[in-house]
Motif scaffolding. Structure first.
Motif, PDB file in Angstrom:
ATOM      1  N   TYR A 176      15.148  49.263  66.338  1.00  0.00           N
ATOM      2  CA  TYR A 176      16.278  50.195  66.321  1.00  0.00           C
ATOM      3  C   TYR A 176      16.526  50.896  67.653  1.00  0.00           C
ATOM      4  CZ  TYR A 176      16.026  49.406  61.325  1.00  0.00           C
ATOM      5  OH  TYR A 176      16.008  48.811  60.091  1.00  0.00           O
ATOM      6  N   ILE A 177      15.647  50.706  68.639  1.00  0.00           N
ATOM      7  CA  ILE A 177      15.891  51.308  69.948  1.00  0.00           C
ATOM      8  C   ILE A 177      17.066  50.590  70.615  1.00  0.00           C
ATOM      9  CG2 ILE A 177      14.372  49.777  71.283  1.00  0.00           C
ATOM     10  CD1 ILE A 177      13.485  52.216  72.883  1.00  0.00           C
ATOM     11  N   SER A 178      17.812  51.312  71.414  1.00  0.00           N
ATOM     12  CA  SER A 178      18.981  50.732  72.069  1.00  0.00           C
ATOM     13  C   SER A 178      18.576  50.080  73.390  1.00  0.00           C
ATOM     14  CB  SER A 178      20.031  51.830  72.322  1.00  0.00           C
ATOM     15  OG  SER A 178      21.129  51.292  73.024  1.00  0.00           O
ATOM     16  N   ILE A 179      18.749  48.773  73.472  1.00  0.00           N
ATOM     17  CA  ILE A 179      18.475  48.033  74.702  1.00  0.00           C
ATOM     18  C   ILE A 179      19.786  47.371  75.122  1.00  0.00           C
ATOM     19  CG2 ILE A 179      17.113  46.223  75.803  1.00  0.00           C
ATOM     20  CD1 ILE A 179      15.006  46.603  73.652  1.00  0.00           C
ATOM     21  N   PRO A 180      20.317  47.725  76.308  1.00  0.00           N
ATOM     22  CA  PRO A 180      21.620  47.198  76.733  1.00  0.00           C
ATOM     23  C   PRO A 180      21.633  45.673  76.825  1.00  0.00           C
ATOM     24  CG  PRO A 180      20.886  48.994  78.158  1.00  0.00           C
ATOM     25  CD  PRO A 180      19.728  48.629  77.295  1.00  0.00           C
ATOM     26  N   HIS A 181      22.788  45.098  76.536  1.00  0.00           N
ATOM     27  CA  HIS A 181      23.057  43.669  76.706  1.00  0.00           C
ATOM     28  C   HIS A 181      22.204  42.775  75.798  1.00  0.00           C
ATOM     29  CE1 HIS A 181      25.208  45.151  80.173  1.00  0.00           C
ATOM     30  NE2 HIS A 181      24.078  45.532  80.759  1.00  0.00           N
ATOM     31  N   LEU A 182      21.705  43.345  74.706  1.00  0.00           N
ATOM     32  CA  LEU A 182      20.934  42.547  73.763  1.00  0.00           C
ATOM     33  C   LEU A 182      21.669  42.474  72.429  1.00  0.00           C
ATOM     34  CD1 LEU A 182      17.079  43.236  73.929  1.00  0.00           C
ATOM     35  CD2 LEU A 182      18.328  41.199  74.600  1.00  0.00           C
ATOM     36  N   SER A 183      21.747  41.304  71.864  1.00  0.00           N
ATOM     37  CA  SER A 183      22.360  41.137  70.550  1.00  0.00           C
ATOM     38  C   SER A 183      21.415  41.671  69.474  1.00  0.00           C
ATOM     39  CB  SER A 183      22.648  39.664  70.292  1.00  0.00           C
ATOM     40  OG  SER A 183      21.422  38.938  70.204  1.00  0.00           O
ATOM     41  N   PRO A 184      21.919  41.979  68.282  1.00  0.00           N
ATOM     42  CA  PRO A 184      21.039  42.423  67.189  1.00  0.00           C
ATOM     43  C   PRO A 184      19.944  41.399  66.880  1.00  0.00           C
ATOM     44  CG  PRO A 184      23.332  42.820  66.625  1.00  0.00           C
ATOM     45  CD  PRO A 184      23.339  42.025  67.894  1.00  0.00           C
ATOM     46  N   GLU A 185      20.280  40.109  66.969  1.00  0.00           N
ATOM     47  CA  GLU A 185      19.282  39.074  66.714  1.00  0.00           C
ATOM     48  C   GLU A 185      18.151  39.116  67.742  1.00  0.00           C
ATOM     49  OE1 GLU A 185      22.513  38.542  66.965  1.00  0.00           O
ATOM     50  OE2 GLU A 185      23.132  37.909  64.944  1.00  0.00           O
ATOM     51  N   ALA A 186      18.516  39.352  69.013  1.00  0.00           N
ATOM     52  CA  ALA A 186      17.504  39.432  70.072  1.00  0.00           C
ATOM     53  C   ALA A 186      16.615  40.656  69.878  1.00  0.00           C
ATOM     54  CB  ALA A 186      18.179  39.467  71.434  1.00  0.00           C
ATOM     55  N   HIS A 187      17.219  41.790  69.476  1.00  0.00           N
ATOM     56  CA  HIS A 187      16.441  42.995  69.159  1.00  0.00           C
ATOM     57  C   HIS A 187      15.370  42.670  68.114  1.00  0.00           C
ATOM     58  CE1 HIS A 187      19.191  45.948  71.097  1.00  0.00           C
ATOM     59  NE2 HIS A 187      18.117  46.710  71.054  1.00  0.00           N
ATOM     60  N   SER A 188      15.819  42.054  67.045  1.00  0.00           N
ATOM     61  CA  SER A 188      14.907  41.744  65.944  1.00  0.00           C
ATOM     62  C   SER A 188      13.836  40.746  66.373  1.00  0.00           C
ATOM     63  CB  SER A 188      15.697  41.188  64.759  1.00  0.00           C
ATOM     64  OG  SER A 188      16.639  42.135  64.289  1.00  0.00           O
ATOM     65  N   ALA A 189      14.220  39.739  67.154  1.00  0.00           N
ATOM     66  CA  ALA A 189      13.260  38.734  67.608  1.00  0.00           C
ATOM     67  C   ALA A 189      12.164  39.363  68.460  1.00  0.00           C
ATOM     68  CB  ALA A 189      13.977  37.635  68.393  1.00  0.00           C
ATOM     69  N   ILE A 190      12.548  40.261  69.371  1.00  0.00           N
ATOM     70  CA  ILE A 190      11.564  40.942  70.219  1.00  0.00           C
ATOM     71  C   ILE A 190      10.655  41.828  69.378  1.00  0.00           C
ATOM     72  CG2 ILE A 190      11.291  42.693  72.031  1.00  0.00           C
ATOM     73  CD1 ILE A 190      13.768  41.516  73.379  1.00  0.00           C
ATOM     74  N   ALA A 191      11.229  42.497  68.383  1.00  0.00           N
ATOM     75  CA  ALA A 191      10.433  43.371  67.508  1.00  0.00           C
ATOM     76  C   ALA A 191       9.382  42.573  66.746  1.00  0.00           C
ATOM     77  CB  ALA A 191      11.357  44.105  66.531  1.00  0.00           C
ATOM     78  N   VAL A 192       9.779  41.435  66.192  1.00  0.00           N
ATOM     79  CA  VAL A 192       8.836  40.593  65.441  1.00  0.00           C
ATOM     80  C   VAL A 192       7.785  40.017  66.381  1.00  0.00           C
ATOM     81  CG1 VAL A 192       8.596  38.534  64.007  1.00  0.00           C
ATOM     82  CG2 VAL A 192      10.563  40.044  63.689  1.00  0.00           C
ATOM     83  N   PHE A 193       8.220  39.557  67.539  1.00  0.00           N
ATOM     84  CA  PHE A 193       7.290  38.971  68.524  1.00  0.00           C
ATOM     85  C   PHE A 193       6.219  39.977  68.944  1.00  0.00           C
ATOM     86  CE2 PHE A 193       6.356  38.589  73.112  1.00  0.00           C
ATOM     87  CZ  PHE A 193       5.637  37.408  73.095  1.00  0.00           C
ATOM     88  N   CYS A 194       6.630  41.177  69.307  1.00  0.00           N
ATOM     89  CA  CYS A 194       5.675  42.193  69.764  1.00  0.00           C
ATOM     90  C   CYS A 194       4.750  42.648  68.636  1.00  0.00           C
ATOM     91  CB  CYS A 194       6.421  43.393  70.352  1.00  0.00           C
ATOM     92  SG  CYS A 194       7.292  43.023  71.890  1.00  0.00           S
TER      93      CYS A 194
END
Length: 360
Positions: free
Chosen positions: A27-45
């Motif tokens: 849910y943190i705001s990261i510029p130039h990232l799609s919602p899918e990329a946000h979720s992928a990074i969250a799951v990966f980490c």
């Protein structure tokens, strides 16, 4: 006993931290990232943190990744589970199954005892025999299986030599076994699941593949260099050791004489493994490594050199799940644009040299 309470507290803290990592990155705001990329990074980490913490069996964070990817919206359930069914997973599975009859037939122990008893005529030579044999065995068997095979033999050598616990010779023997297996495991795609995992990630993200023979050609110079350096260090460790190995050599010869002739199972295991490796080298790219591997597995069952019960006990199924989920994570990171964003972040921090990026 306070120890279980401490372990429970540690586990609880790690679970809370893992949940915090997921929700913060989700849910943190990261510029130039799609919602899918946000979720992928969250799951990966989150899954990487759980794997590194080692608080759970390796398969469980992998299963969590397969659950969170579709739930978080990083990928559809169809794409997630299609990525899990990567051809590399089946290659790793076939290699693990083929390793089972090598161990079960006694072929691996026969080779180990025969070579060490023949060439190990001094402290350094017996250490070199352990070191080289562990390395060469890991060319065709998982390094974990090599250590399991070599451990009782090395223990027999140490006990027969009457080396004191903690002595340099005993330490060097087990170090030769471990270092040899880990170093040799990188030489081919059969020595462990890490190399096929890297290859699977390469295939899923770039559609580029490396053949069985190409992998060996690239890695052999590095492996040989590491083996030379490793044995120099081991030789230095036992430089002033006074341990006698006469009793150990006598024990190995006794062990060798008790083995008898090659059994039918051992001969068939040699033939099937040799045929499979040859086909991997010649037709691995054309047919696919996994296809050749599964053909070798079917041949092993037809010739009855292994049984499904033995395979169930010997194959590390948790590793299969972990590596399949890791390949899935890699594919989703690539497809969502998260991998591209992470690379750009690294470059923006000044790490723009290819060698520096490889070191990271």
């Amino acid at each position: 006993n306070p120890l279980p309470k401490i372990n429970n507290l540690k586990a609880s803290i790690i679970y809370i931290l893992a949940a915090a990592i997921f929700f913060v990155l989700q849910y943190i705001s990261i510029p130039h990232l799609s919602p899918e990329a946000h979720s992928a990074i969250a799951v990966f980490c989150t899954c990487s943190f759980l794997w590194i913490s080692n608080i759970l069996p390796l398969a469980i964070p992998g299963l969590l990744a397969l659950l969170l990817l579709p739930i978080s919206g990083a990928s559809s359930s169809i794409d997630t589970y299609q990525a899990f069914a990567n051809s590399t997973v089946f290659f790793v599975l076939s290699a693990m199954i083929l390793a089972s009859p090598i161990m079960r037939s006694g072929l691996s122990s026969r080779i180990a005892v025969s070579l060490i008893s023949k060439f190990g005529k001094g402290r350094r030579r017996i250490l070199f025999s352990i070191f080289l044999l562990s390395s060469l065995s890991a060319f065709v068997i998982s390094e974990h299986a090599v250590v399991a095979m070599m451990f009782p033999i090395v223990l027999e050598i140490v006990r027969a030599s009457k080396a004191k616990p903690g002595s340099r010779f005993a330490f060097a023997c087990f170090l030769s076994m471990g270092w040899g297996a880990m170093t040799g495991g990188a030489a081919t795609l059969l020595g462990g699941a890490r190399a096929p995992l890297a290859l699977g990630m390469l295939q899923s993200s770039t559609h580029y593949s490396i053949s069985f023979l190409e992998w060996i050609k690239f890695t052999i110079p590095i492996v040989i260099t590491m083996l030379i350096i490793g044995f120099i260090i081991i030789s230095i460790l036992v430089r002033n050791s006074t341990t006698s190995i006469d009793a150990a050599r006598a024990q190995l010869k006794l062990h060798k004489s008790s083995m008898g002739k090659l059994s039918r199972r051992e001969i068939l295991t040699i033939l099937i493994l040799s045929t499979t490796i040859t086909l991997w080298i010649i037709y691995g790219t054309q047919l696919g490594l996994e296809v050749v591997g599964l053909a070798g597995v079917m041949l092993a069952f037809i010739c009855k050199i292994t049984t499904w019960r033995e395979v169930e006990e010997d194959v590390r199924w948790g590793i299969i799940i972990m590596y399949g989920s890791a390949i899935t994570l890699s594919a989703v990171l690539q497809q969502s644009g998260a991998a591209h964003a992470m690379v750009n972040l690294i470059i923006n921090y000044g790490f723009n040299s290819p060698k520096m990026i490889m070191a990271i």
